[in-house]
Design an enzyme around this catalytic site. Sequence first.
Site, short mmCIF file in Angstrom:
data_model
loop_
_atom_site.label_atom_id
_atom_site.label_comp_id
_atom_site.label_asym_id
_atom_site.label_seq_id
_atom_site.Cartn_x
_atom_site.Cartn_y
_atom_site.Cartn_z
CG HIS A 173 -2.12 -0.85 1.11
ND1 HIS A 173 -2.07 -2.20 1.38
CD2 HIS A 173 -3.39 -0.58 0.74
CE1 HIS A 173 -3.27 -2.72 1.18
NE2 HIS A 173 -4.10 -1.77 0.78
CE LYS A 232 -3.69 -0.53 4.91
NZ LYS A 232 -4.97 0.04 5.32
P1 NAD Z 1 -7.36 9.35 5.29
O1 NAD Z 1 -6.48 9.55 6.49
O2 NAD Z 1 -6.97 10.01 4.00
O3 NAD Z 1 -8.86 9.80 5.63
C1 NAD Z 1 -9.50 9.60 6.85
C2 NAD Z 1 -10.29 10.87 7.15
O4 NAD Z 1 -11.13 10.61 8.29
C3 NAD Z 1 -9.37 12.05 7.50
O5 NAD Z 1 -9.69 13.17 6.69
C4 NAD Z 1 -9.67 12.29 8.97
O6 NAD Z 1 -9.54 13.65 9.37
C5 NAD Z 1 -11.12 11.82 9.05
N1 NAD Z 1 -11.57 11.59 10.44
C6 NAD Z 1 -10.85 11.11 11.48
N2 NAD Z 1 -11.60 11.15 12.61
C7 NAD Z 1 -12.80 11.67 12.27
C8 NAD Z 1 -13.99 11.97 13.00
N3 NAD Z 1 -14.07 11.75 14.31
N4 NAD Z 1 -15.04 12.48 12.32
C9 NAD Z 1 -14.96 12.72 10.99
N5 NAD Z 1 -13.85 12.47 10.24
C10 NAD Z 1 -12.79 11.94 10.88
O7 NAD Z 1 -7.46 7.77 5.11
P2 NAD Z 1 -8.03 6.95 3.84
O8 NAD Z 1 -6.89 6.49 2.99
O9 NAD Z 1 -9.16 7.71 3.23
O10 NAD Z 1 -8.59 5.66 4.60
C11 NAD Z 1 -9.58 5.75 5.60
C12 NAD Z 1 -9.89 4.35 6.13
O11 NAD Z 1 -10.50 3.56 5.10
C13 NAD Z 1 -8.67 3.56 6.59
O12 NAD Z 1 -9.05 2.77 7.71
C14 NAD Z 1 -8.36 2.67 5.39
O13 NAD Z 1 -7.65 1.51 5.72
C15 NAD Z 1 -9.76 2.35 4.94
N6 NAD Z 1 -9.90 1.90 3.54
C16 NAD Z 1 -10.83 0.92 3.33
C17 NAD Z 1 -11.08 0.50 2.04
C18 NAD Z 1 -12.19 -0.52 1.82
O14 NAD Z 1 -12.47 -0.87 0.67
N7 NAD Z 1 -12.84 -0.99 2.89
C19 NAD Z 1 -10.40 1.07 0.96
C20 NAD Z 1 -9.48 2.08 1.20
C21 NAD Z 1 -9.24 2.51 2.51
#
Ligand code: NAD
Length: 271
Positions: free
Chosen positions: A157, A161
């Site tokens: 990744h 991450k």
């Molecule tokens: P990222 O850090 O770019 O985004 C996460 C966002 O959530 C940030 O902007 C952060 O400020 C916000 N956040 C944190 N606490 C919060 C709260 N209390 N209220 C509102 N917003 C809040 O991360 P990302 O790359 O977008 O990934 C996010 C999550 O999704 C990770 O856990 C990642 O592993 C997961 N993910 C899952 C899949 C899937 O298909 N299930 C795919 C990609 C990423």
Amino acid sequence: MTDIRMGVVGVAGRMGRALVREIVAADGAVLAGGIERSGSDHIGRDIGELAGVGTLGIEAVDNGQALCAASDVVLDFSSPASTVALAKQAARAGIVHVIGTTGLSEDDIAQLTEAAREAVIVRAANMSVGVNLLLELTREVASRLGPDFDIEIAEMHHRMKVDAPSGTALALGEAAAQGRGINLSEVSERGRDGITGARKRGDIGFAVLRGGTVAGDHTVIFAGDDERIELTHKAADRAIFARGAVRAGLWGAGKPAGHYTMADVLGFNRS
Ligand code: NAD
């Protein structure tokens, strides 16, 4: 039919922005709003501008309860703490909570299961169609080959991450363990370093790479004597996860309360 109102949690994040782009483009869905963590520089910013789709006249806020009140479905790729908190608000509001957040603890998952008694939760460590098929194939191959084949799972990744191994790699490990009729927690090998001794028969090993902007690569290796099967999925763009999440939200609207997976959404669950 009226459009399903979809709200986005973590709307300024990498996935949050991709979700806004997909909702705006989707048939049958309309963007209801987006929240960010309190204190984020993005509060008050237009969520269309954040996502690169032009001004939508909807600002990022930090009020989960208000988002739930304005939405039929919330799509949540944020952090474990915010996902658990939002699940309680979504359950109280009786709306669908689609969860892509990974790195959840067993206690977090127990709290989500509790919330799913009141409302629909669709949760998957990976929302892409391809990876969900890979999970099915992994279960099948593991059940046919048996313990003469060593199972290793490799993932790569992007450099930002925060959790490892990825939620998808762990889900692939679970699928392989299920195929063999064993418990992953008893055979999982997550960190080899130094003089480790020979590989233990039946272990399921994990290898983790981080770098660049890789959206997500996963390979399940079945290594036998003198032959090897490798099943690989490569995500070229995180739009595939956002598309899956929107599909899950549309599917979940109107379903009875419960804790569902992408296999349910895609019709892969035969039981
Ligand atoms: P990222 O850090 O770019 O985004 C996460 C966002 O959530 C940030 O902007 C952060 O400020 C916000 N956040 C944190 N606490 C919060 C709260 N209390 N209220 C509102 N917003 C809040 O991360 P990302 O790359 O977008 O990934 C996010 C999550 O999704 C990770 O856990 C990642 O592993 C997961 N993910 C899952 C899949 C899937 O298909 N299930 C795919 C990609 C990423």
